[in-house]
Scaffold this motif. Structure first.
Motif, PDB file in Angstrom:
ATOM      1  N   PHE A  83      45.800 -39.221  85.798  1.00  0.00           N
ATOM      2  CA  PHE A  83      46.812 -38.933  84.796  1.00  0.00           C
ATOM      3  C   PHE A  83      47.833 -37.943  85.330  1.00  0.00           C
ATOM      4  CE2 PHE A  83      43.112 -39.825  81.906  1.00  0.00           C
ATOM      5  CZ  PHE A  83      43.604 -41.035  81.442  1.00  0.00           C
ATOM      6  N   SER A  84      49.084 -38.162  84.983  1.00  0.00           N
ATOM      7  CA  SER A  84      50.092 -37.144  85.227  1.00  0.00           C
ATOM      8  C   SER A  84      49.951 -36.075  84.148  1.00  0.00           C
ATOM      9  CB  SER A  84      51.496 -37.750  85.169  1.00  0.00           C
ATOM     10  OG  SER A  84      51.642 -38.745  86.142  1.00  0.00           O
ATOM     11  N   PRO A  85      50.194 -34.799  84.498  1.00  0.00           N
ATOM     12  CA  PRO A  85      50.112 -33.754  83.474  1.00  0.00           C
ATOM     13  C   PRO A  85      51.090 -34.044  82.340  1.00  0.00           C
ATOM     14  CG  PRO A  85      50.187 -32.805  85.657  1.00  0.00           C
ATOM     15  CD  PRO A  85      50.494 -34.260  85.820  1.00  0.00           C
ATOM     16  N   ILE A  86      50.636 -33.964  81.079  1.00  0.00           N
ATOM     17  CA  ILE A  86      51.492 -34.254  79.928  1.00  0.00           C
ATOM     18  C   ILE A  86      51.276 -33.202  78.860  1.00  0.00           C
ATOM     19  CG2 ILE A  86      51.394 -36.741  80.348  1.00  0.00           C
ATOM     20  CD1 ILE A  86      49.447 -36.830  77.926  1.00  0.00           C
ATOM     21  N   THR A  87      52.134 -33.184  77.884  1.00  0.00           N
ATOM     22  CA  THR A  87      51.931 -32.353  76.695  1.00  0.00           C
ATOM     23  C   THR A  87      51.819 -33.205  75.452  1.00  0.00           C
ATOM     24  OG1 THR A  87      54.316 -32.117  76.457  1.00  0.00           O
ATOM     25  CG2 THR A  87      53.157 -30.397  77.692  1.00  0.00           C
ATOM     26  N   ALA A  88      51.990 -34.535  75.558  1.00  0.00           N
ATOM     27  CA  ALA A  88      51.908 -35.414  74.395  1.00  0.00           C
ATOM     28  C   ALA A  88      51.430 -36.775  74.840  1.00  0.00           C
ATOM     29  CB  ALA A  88      53.263 -35.531  73.700  1.00  0.00           C
ATOM     30  N   GLY A  89      50.884 -37.516  73.894  1.00  0.00           N
ATOM     31  CA  GLY A  89      50.354 -38.845  74.133  1.00  0.00           C
ATOM     32  C   GLY A  89      49.277 -39.065  73.095  1.00  0.00           C
ATOM     33  N   GLY A  90      48.622 -40.214  73.135  1.00  0.00           N
ATOM     34  CA  GLY A  90      47.556 -40.387  72.177  1.00  0.00           C
ATOM     35  C   GLY A  90      47.086 -41.797  72.038  1.00  0.00           C
ATOM     36  N   PHE A  91      46.333 -42.039  70.935  1.00  0.00           N
ATOM     37  CA  PHE A  91      45.752 -43.343  70.675  1.00  0.00           C
ATOM     38  C   PHE A  91      45.452 -43.458  69.176  1.00  0.00           C
ATOM     39  CE2 PHE A  91      42.425 -40.407  71.981  1.00  0.00           C
ATOM     40  CZ  PHE A  91      41.556 -40.458  70.907  1.00  0.00           C
ATOM     41  N   THR A  92      45.154 -44.683  68.730  1.00  0.00           N
ATOM     42  CA  THR A  92      44.730 -44.920  67.348  1.00  0.00           C
ATOM     43  C   THR A  92      43.215 -45.083  67.326  1.00  0.00           C
ATOM     44  OG1 THR A  92      46.824 -45.967  66.769  1.00  0.00           O
ATOM     45  CG2 THR A  92      44.921 -46.453  65.359  1.00  0.00           C
ATOM     46  N   LEU A  93      42.544 -44.325  66.466  1.00  0.00           N
ATOM     47  CA  LEU A  93      41.092 -44.404  66.331  1.00  0.00           C
ATOM     48  C   LEU A  93      40.788 -45.125  65.017  1.00  0.00           C
ATOM     49  CD1 LEU A  93      38.249 -43.732  67.230  1.00  0.00           C
ATOM     50  CD2 LEU A  93      38.494 -41.471  66.168  1.00  0.00           C
ATOM     51  N   GLY A  94      40.054 -46.237  65.102  1.00  0.00           N
ATOM     52  CA  GLY A  94      39.792 -47.062  63.931  1.00  0.00           C
ATOM     53  C   GLY A  94      38.572 -46.632  63.143  1.00  0.00           C
ATOM     54  N   ALA A  95      38.304 -47.360  62.039  1.00  0.00           N
ATOM     55  CA  ALA A  95      37.224 -47.021  61.112  1.00  0.00           C
ATOM     56  C   ALA A  95      35.854 -47.431  61.639  1.00  0.00           C
ATOM     57  CB  ALA A  95      37.478 -47.677  59.753  1.00  0.00           C
ATOM     58  N   GLY A  96      35.816 -48.042  62.859  1.00  0.00           N
ATOM     59  CA  GLY A  96      34.520 -48.397  63.424  1.00  0.00           C
ATOM     60  C   GLY A  96      33.720 -47.184  63.836  1.00  0.00           C
ATOM     61  N   THR A  97      34.353 -46.030  63.987  1.00  0.00           N
ATOM     62  CA  THR A  97      33.658 -44.783  64.285  1.00  0.00           C
ATOM     63  C   THR A  97      33.131 -44.215  62.970  1.00  0.00           C
ATOM     64  OG1 THR A  97      34.990 -44.327  66.241  1.00  0.00           O
ATOM     65  CG2 THR A  97      33.937 -42.444  65.167  1.00  0.00           C
ATOM     66  N   VAL A  98      31.825 -43.936  62.923  1.00  0.00           N
ATOM     67  CA  VAL A  98      31.206 -43.499  61.659  1.00  0.00           C
ATOM     68  C   VAL A  98      30.408 -42.229  61.877  1.00  0.00           C
ATOM     69  CG1 VAL A  98      31.076 -45.860  60.780  1.00  0.00           C
ATOM     70  CG2 VAL A  98      29.132 -44.907  62.029  1.00  0.00           C
ATOM     71  N   THR A 104      29.404 -42.516  57.094  1.00  0.00           N
ATOM     72  CA  THR A 104      30.736 -42.476  56.491  1.00  0.00           C
ATOM     73  C   THR A 104      31.765 -42.802  57.577  1.00  0.00           C
ATOM     74  OG1 THR A 104      30.053 -40.791  54.911  1.00  0.00           O
ATOM     75  CG2 THR A 104      32.432 -41.066  55.282  1.00  0.00           C
ATOM     76  N   PRO A 105      32.645 -43.794  57.370  1.00  0.00           N
ATOM     77  CA  PRO A 105      33.577 -44.195  58.436  1.00  0.00           C
ATOM     78  C   PRO A 105      34.701 -43.177  58.630  1.00  0.00           C
ATOM     79  CG  PRO A 105      33.992 -45.465  56.447  1.00  0.00           C
ATOM     80  CD  PRO A 105      32.763 -44.664  56.167  1.00  0.00           C
ATOM     81  N   PHE A 106      35.152 -43.107  59.859  1.00  0.00           N
ATOM     82  CA  PHE A 106      36.333 -42.309  60.182  1.00  0.00           C
ATOM     83  C   PHE A 106      37.551 -42.970  59.558  1.00  0.00           C
ATOM     84  CE2 PHE A 106      39.982 -41.360  62.865  1.00  0.00           C
ATOM     85  CZ  PHE A 106      39.899 -39.975  62.985  1.00  0.00           C
ATOM     86  N   VAL A 107      38.457 -42.178  59.037  1.00  0.00           N
ATOM     87  CA  VAL A 107      39.687 -42.712  58.457  1.00  0.00           C
ATOM     88  C   VAL A 107      40.642 -43.045  59.599  1.00  0.00           C
ATOM     89  CG1 VAL A 107      41.628 -42.305  56.928  1.00  0.00           C
ATOM     90  CG2 VAL A 107      39.368 -41.365  56.373  1.00  0.00           C
ATOM     91  N   GLY A 108      40.883 -44.322  59.838  1.00  0.00           N
ATOM     92  CA  GLY A 108      41.709 -44.728  60.967  1.00  0.00           C
ATOM     93  C   GLY A 108      43.066 -44.048  60.970  1.00  0.00           C
ATOM     94  N   THR A 109      43.440 -43.495  62.098  1.00  0.00           N
ATOM     95  CA  THR A 109      44.719 -42.788  62.195  1.00  0.00           C
ATOM     96  C   THR A 109      45.071 -42.572  63.661  1.00  0.00           C
ATOM     97  OG1 THR A 109      45.949 -40.835  61.456  1.00  0.00           O
ATOM     98  CG2 THR A 109      43.703 -40.473  62.196  1.00  0.00           C
TER      99      THR A 109
END
Length: 500
Positions: A83-98, A104-109
């Motif tokens: 990875f190049s050094p960053i200060t921002a980035g991310g991903f979407t985490l779905g409700a499959g994580t409980v 109790t499912p994670f609220v996808g966001t």
């Protein structure tokens, strides 16, 4: 009347009005060149397919591994380059994580990922203003300059040298530059310097530490002599050996000096009590009509302290470095049909010729300008080791001239040594055909082929030494007469019939 109570089951969860809370992400950081670490508010069960919609440094990447499921701390491993050094980035985490506690499912966001990697130094150069003997050395009044570049943008770093915090310039990834001048207050020996830094997001690197060797003692030369026992001339290939003694023995001294414009290579075999160097007169060196003494030699210790310049105090020499230069004029053809081929070369000075390898000649003297030499009879086959050298009257040798490889052909014509009539045309004792012949071939073997075909009454054309259509037709007739396939060219079968 008898009443029997079999049992009562009360489902407290079913009637509870308290809703279970969903797990949340506390932090998500890039913690290495290929990993993202996620901290949840509680233990969770999660899998790779729960993570989608990568952005920033994660864009275009795929997860190749996931660890920590069932705990609060999850590590995702990504493919591709670091990875190049960053200060921002991310991903979407779905409700499959409980939640591990109650599913109790994670609220996808969308989850922001920050840079959790500490900065590193990718390039570090330190030097002084008065020497160039490499890293790790300094002397009094030297100004040390530190120059470095980092893996990512950082806040202004703190640099401490010999216990003194110094100013530093630079921004972003650099280059950052800091300087410090050594004074009498600095103690000789290993002097430390420390670099402290952190990136824009606050990730702090471990202090970078190194040392410099500081010394202010100046070395001195005690004597500088040679092995010359008399004055005179040094000629091409001759040598003179110099011997230097420092006042204080030191096996790590560097010695700088030259003789006749040639840098000398000094070595010691007695732990720095004596250093020796050899000068050899070679082509291209300067000739000196006046005696030459070695001068302006200096020594430097490991810290870069340099001695005053020193000159020799013994016998001086005249140097004669001009020798003949020889070069090829006319090479011997690669395939030659004479066992005594002729070679031509040029010489800038007259001198005696020395032969090397297979080749020799009765010509023993070279003249200024073009020279033609005929070699003594050579065996048939390849000759690739012939060379010559011309040595002038002063004993100075020329460059070695390598004669390009050539081949004395198997079918070479040799003069009939039994013939005593100077008016006859020298004939051929025996002739052995050795190569493939076809239309377009030329040479003495083609001429001999035409003679043979004439004797066999299958060729009536001229004897030219050139393989043309008439010769081609004659070969076909010869092949027919000898029961060989009528192809018109001289191959192995036809060659064997001709050589009977």
């Amino acid at each position: 009347m008898r009443v029997v109570i079999v049992g009562v089951i009360i489902f407290f969860g079913a009637v509870s009005n308290v809703a279970a809370s969903a797990p949340i992400v506390v932090s998500a950081k890039i913690t290495s060149q290929s990993e993202v670490s996620i901290e949840f508010s509680e233990a969770v069960y999660t899998k790779i397919s729960d993570y989608t919609g990568f952005t920033g440094a994660l864009s275009g990447r795929s997860i190749t591994g996931l660890s920590g499921s069932g705990t609060r701390y999850i590590t995702l491993t990504f493919d591709g380059a670091g990875f190049s050094p960053i200060t921002a980035g991310g991903f979407t985490l779905g409700a499959g994580t409980v939640s591990e506690r109650d599913n109790t499912p994670f609220v996808g966001t969308y989850i922001n990922v920050i840079d959790g990697q500490a900065p590193t130094i990718t390039s570090l150069i330190f030097s002084t203003n008065s020497n160039s003997f490499g890293a790790g050395i300094a002397k009094k009044n030297d100004t040390l300059t530190l120059t470095f570049i980092t893996s990512e943008s950082i806040k202004t770093p703190t640099i401490v040298i010999s216990g003194h915090t110094v100013s530093v310039s630079g921004s972003g990834i650099g280059p950052y530059v800091a300087t410090y001048t050594y004074t009498d207050s600095d103690t000789a020996g290993l002097v430390p310097f420390i670099i402290n830094m952190e990136d824009i997001s606050g990730a702090r690197a471990s202090p970078v530490r190194a040392t410099l060797n500081f010394n202010s003692t100046v070395p001195e030369i005690f004597s500088l002599t040679s092995d010359a026992t008399s004055s005179g001339i040094l000629k091409m290939g001759e040598t003179i050996r110099f011997r230097l003694m420092p006042k204080t023995p030191d096996p790590n001294l560097r010695i700088f000096g030259s003789y006749n414009g040639v840098s000398l290579n000094w070595t010691t075999i007695d732990r720095g009590y004596n250093y020796t160097a050899i000068y050899t007169v070679a082509s291209g060196h300067i000739s000196r009509s006046a005696p030459l003494q070695i001068t302006d030699v200096v020594i430097a210790d490991a810290q870069g302290n340099i001695s005053p310049a020193f000159s020799g105090n013994d016998i001086q020499k005249i140097i004669f470095a001009l020798g003949p230069a020889i070069a090829q004029v006319t090479p011997i053809p690669y395939e030659v049909f004479s066992t005594s081929p002729v070679y031509e070369f040029s010489a800038t000075q007259a001198g005696s010729i020395k032969y090397f390898g297979d080749c020799a000649s009765p010509t023993m003297v070279a003249l200024v300008g073009k020279n033609s030499i005929q070699f003594n009879a050579l065996s048939r086959g390849l000759h690739n080791n012939c060379s010559i050298i011309v040595t002038d009257s002063n004993g100075v040798a020329s460059n070695r001239l390598d004669i390009p490889a050539f081949t004395i052909m198997v079918g070479s014509i040799e003069p009939d040594k039994d013939s005593t009539d100077p008016g006859v045309v020298l004939g051929v004792k025996t002739f052995v055909f050795s190569r493939f012949l076809n239309i377009g071939a030329t040479g003495d073997d083609v001429k001999e082929l035409q003679n043979r075909l004439t004797q066999e009454s299958v060729y009536s054309g001229p004897i030219t030494g050139k393989f043309g259509v008439l010769t081609f037709a004659g070969v076909k007739k010869f092949q027919k007469a000898h029961g060989i396939s009528q192809l018109g060219y001289v191959g192995p079968a036809t060659r064997a019939a001709l050589n009977k």
